[in-house]
Write a protein that holds these residues in place. Structure first.
Motif, PDB file in Angstrom:
ATOM      1  N   GLY A 209       0.803  -1.228   0.000  1.00 53.18           N
ATOM      2  CA  GLY A 209       0.000   0.000   0.000  1.00 53.18           C
ATOM      3  C   GLY A 209       0.829   1.268   0.000  1.00 53.18           C
ATOM      4  N   VAL A 210       2.016   1.199  -0.635  1.00 50.23           N
ATOM      5  CA  VAL A 210       2.929   2.354  -0.601  1.00 50.23           C
ATOM      6  C   VAL A 210       2.298   3.605  -1.214  1.00 50.23           C
ATOM      7  CG1 VAL A 210       4.061   1.707  -2.784  1.00 50.23           C
ATOM      8  CG2 VAL A 210       5.293   3.094  -1.092  1.00 50.23           C
ATOM      9  N   ARG A 211       1.491   3.445  -2.238  1.00 49.26           N
ATOM     10  CA  ARG A 211       0.870   4.622  -2.881  1.00 49.26           C
ATOM     11  C   ARG A 211      -0.155   5.294  -1.958  1.00 49.26           C
ATOM     12  NH1 ARG A 211      -0.857   2.293  -8.682  1.00 49.26           N
ATOM     13  NH2 ARG A 211      -1.331   0.521  -7.344  1.00 49.26           N
ATOM     14  N   VAL A 212      -0.901   4.475  -1.233  1.00 47.45           N
ATOM     15  CA  VAL A 212      -1.889   5.021  -0.293  1.00 47.45           C
ATOM     16  C   VAL A 212      -1.179   5.767   0.836  1.00 47.45           C
ATOM     17  CG1 VAL A 212      -3.742   4.451   1.317  1.00 47.45           C
ATOM     18  CG2 VAL A 212      -3.520   3.183  -0.827  1.00 47.45           C
ATOM     19  N   VAL A 213      -0.109   5.158   1.353  1.00 47.39           N
ATOM     20  CA  VAL A 213       0.657   5.786   2.441  1.00 47.39           C
ATOM     21  C   VAL A 213       1.183   7.141   2.006  1.00 47.39           C
ATOM     22  CG1 VAL A 213       2.730   5.600   3.887  1.00 47.39           C
ATOM     23  CG2 VAL A 213       1.312   3.579   3.482  1.00 47.39           C
ATOM     24  N   ARG A 214       1.741   7.208   0.801  1.00 51.40           N
ATOM     25  CA  ARG A 214       2.299   8.476   0.301  1.00 51.40           C
ATOM     26  C   ARG A 214       1.200   9.486  -0.033  1.00 51.40           C
ATOM     27  NH1 ARG A 214       7.107   6.134  -3.688  1.00 51.40           N
ATOM     28  NH2 ARG A 214       8.393   5.276  -1.989  1.00 51.40           N
ATOM     29  N   ALA A 215       0.104   8.987  -0.565  1.00 51.85           N
ATOM     30  CA  ALA A 215      -0.990   9.891  -0.944  1.00 51.85           C
ATOM     31  C   ALA A 215      -1.559  10.623   0.268  1.00 51.85           C
ATOM     32  CB  ALA A 215      -2.095   9.110  -1.652  1.00 51.85           C
ATOM     33  N   PHE A 216      -1.562   9.962   1.427  1.00 50.19           N
ATOM     34  CA  PHE A 216      -2.090  10.573   2.648  1.00 50.19           C
ATOM     35  C   PHE A 216      -0.988  11.115   3.558  1.00 50.19           C
ATOM     36  CE2 PHE A 216      -5.671   8.021   1.285  1.00 50.19           C
ATOM     37  CZ  PHE A 216      -6.758   8.813   1.602  1.00 50.19           C
ATOM     38  N   ASN A 217       0.262  11.120   3.042  1.00 52.03           N
ATOM     39  CA  ASN A 217       1.406  11.634   3.815  1.00 52.03           C
ATOM     40  C   ASN A 217       1.511  10.984   5.195  1.00 52.03           C
ATOM     41  OD1 ASN A 217       2.471  13.505   1.928  1.00 52.03           O
ATOM     42  ND2 ASN A 217       0.807  14.941   2.412  1.00 52.03           N
TER      43      ASN A 217
END
Length: 607
Positions: A209-217
């Motif tokens: 879920g790296v994209r989700v983690v980065r998207a929500f900072n």
């Protein structure tokens, strides 16, 4: 631990070879002190004039050459023993991993979900490695240490029984230390594996879920979670290290005390005696005994190292056994039945009730509907209404709790599972592709399919355009999980995989969600002709994808609240009206229906 050792059975002849080699190695290892004692005796005999210089030299050469021969024999065995030992351990590990993997493949989804992906990965990789390491080291040490002890005792007895008391005092102290530390370490090693499991879970979760983690900072938040789990594992490993650190010093202290004791005994034996051949022989004996003590202590030290590894392996073995002993709740019947050849593609739900084993409330209640060959049945409902549960019952991923579910007139529980699933082409909600090529992924559905069959399925699935664009066509690489394809491309290839199978029943679990409106229409239009002799069941979230179905089953809270065509349900089913209203306004309903008909007509004209 002992239950897992049954996987060593296929390598029994290699184990016998390892045992023989290790026994020979231990015996040769303890021959050296004998010849050193004889050389010492020859030197004293020359000093007191019992033999001439030439005789002494000849005898020393003779004993020296024997020692060299023994050393070469020891070296050969030292190479062969690890070779066979490593083969035994690696094959044992391979057998164990293979059996865990096969067992996990066979159990039902309910049993699989008891462990979870991260836990199973840890057990198959880390836990198996821990047990394999102990087997590799244990086969050699468990044979070598007792043999060195026994042979050394046999050789010490004729020299001086007093030395035997020293060995008898030192060895129990070491074994007691090993036992105490072993007792303290077992719970810690179990804790280490649990901590490792937690770290693996967080790592896998964040990498996925790296994209989700980065998207929500939320990098800092996830770093804190991972650091907490990582430090917990580190602290446990450090605690184990501190516990185990006492073992080496204990062995070394006992060994050095025994060395001193051996020479003290020799001193008191020789003290105040006239130097004679017997006293010098006694001194030579003390040197031999010190070497025997050294060999015994080193073997005890190796045994201690083994016992350092055993607690962790024991904890790992328990975790592996918990997977291997779990019984599959979905099994083949004793006398499986088969359907009549003339009945194909008939699915009948008769008062079906389903409740998950760990749930207090049923997920499905009194579900009744029939799907026939040549028709399309759509299932729609709000989130959590039981749509996916219904289609998971058809291939027996789960067993029904009540009522009857029949395929081609036979209850699904009376089929051989392989025969049942051969009747079904399943497209899951999450389109999953396997690493390999496009061809290998599509052959997953039917290994005997020709290129013509594959291209026809690709054409129907509306994947022909992007597959032909690739330089290697069907042999184009598919990355792990199909990550080198877009969501819509993965869905279309997953659909093509089911189409290649040409089963009696097609199940599409919300498999058109990533497709645009036009592609969705084209695919369903082509699908009608391709599946005209099969039953099609579609789980959908979008009303536009199921409006033209022959039958729509509306679910609400696990119950069927409406069955019929789109227009009929709009008139009489309140739940369906609410679903349609939440997605489309009245004008859009008619517009969507009109566009669908126009596109279908255009597609039909093109063909």
């Amino acid at each position: 631990m002992f239950k897992i050792l049954k996987f060593l059975a296929p390598m029994w002849w290699r184990i016998i070879i390892v045992v023989a080699l290790v026994a020979g190695q231990a015996y040769l290892q303890l021959l050296i002190p004998d010849y050193m004692q004889r050389i010492s005796e020859q030197m004293y005999a020359f000093q007191n004039g019992s033999i001439t210089r030439s005789v002494m030299v000849d005898n020393i050469w003779h004993y020296g050459l024997i020692m060299i021969a023994i050393t070469f024999g020891f070296m050969i065995i030292a190479v062969l023993a690890p070779f066979f030992n490593t083969r035994v351990a690696t094959e044992f590990g391979a057998n164990l991993r293979s059996n865990i993997f096969k067992h996990v493949q066979e159990v039902s989804l309910h049993e699989y979900q008891k462990f979870g992906t991260a836990s199973l990965l840890t057990r198959i990789v880390s836990d198996v490695r821990n047990v394999q390491d102990v087997v590799q080291m244990g086969i050699r040490i468990i044979i070598q240490s007792p043999m060195i002890l026994i042979i050394a005792i046999i050789k010490v007895i004729p020299l001086n029984v007093g030395y035997l008391w020293l060995i008898g005092a030192g060895v129990p102290i070491i074994l007691l230390a090993i036992g105490i530390i072993f007792h303290l370490a077992i719970p810690l090693f179990s804790e280490i594996q649990e901590r490792l499991e937690r770290v693996t879970l967080l790592l896998r979760q964040d990498l996925t879920g790296v994209r989700v983690v980065r998207a929500f900072n939320q990098q800092e938040r996830e770093n804190k979670f991972f650091d907490k789990a990582n430090h917990a594992m580190t602290d446990t490993i450090a605690k184990v290290g501190r516990t185990m650190s006492f073992l080496g010093p204990v062995v070394m202290i006992v060994m050095n005390v025994m060395f001193v004791a051996v020479f003290l005994v020799s001193f008191f034996v020789i003290d105040k005696q006239v130097i004679s051949e017997s006293t010098m022989n006694g001194f030579a004996s003390s040197i031999s005994v010190s070497m025997y003590v050294s060999q015994i202590m080193m073997s005890m030290l190796m045994l201690a190292v083994l016992f350092i590894m055993v607690p962790r392996a024991s904890a790992s073995a328990t975790r592996i056994n918990s997977v291997l002993v779990i019984k599959n709740s979905i099994t083949n019947p004793i006398n499986p039945k088969d359907s009549a050849p003339e009945v194909k593609g008939l699915v009948e739900f008769e008062h079906v009730t389903f409740q998950f084993p760990d749930s207090q409330e049923p997920t499905l209640v009194d579900v009744n509907f029939v799907v026939s060959a040549g028709t399309t049945t759509a299932i729609i409902g709000s989130t959590g209404s039981g749509k996916s549960s219904i289609i998971n019952l058809i291939p027996r991923f789960y067993d029904i709790s009540g009522g009857s579910l029949k395929i081609d007139g036979v209850d699904v529980r009376e089929y051989n599972i392989e025969v049942l699933r051969d009747k079904i082409g399943f497209v899951p909600q999450q389109a999953l592709l396997f690493s390999g090529s496009i061809r290998s992924n599509l052959l997953f559905g039917n290994s005997h399919a020709t290129d013509e069959d594959i291209w026809r399925a690709i054409e129907v699935a509306q994947a022909e355009h992007f597959v032909k664009e690739k330089p290697e066509g069907l042999d184009s690489e598919v990355a792990q999980g199909g990550k080198n394809f877009s969501g819509g491309q993965k869905q279309r290839l997953a659909i093509a995989r089911a189409l290649v199978k040409k089963p009696e029943i097609y199940i599409f679990d919300d498999s058109f969600s990533a497709l645009d409106f036009k592609t969705d229409i084209r695919l369903r239009s082509a699908l009608k002709n391709y599946t005209e002799n099969s039953a099609v069941i579609i789980v959908g979230q979008r009303v536009s994808s199921i409006m033209d179905a022959d039958q729509i089953v509306v679910l609400d809270d696990g119950k069927v609240v409406g069955i019929g065509k789109h227009n009929a349900l709009l008139r009489k089913c309140k739940v369906y009206q609410e679903i349609v209203a939440s997605q489309l306004d009245p004008d859009e309903v008619e517009k969507t229906k009109s566009m669908t008909q126009d596109l279908l007509a255009a597609e039909g004209g093109d063909r």
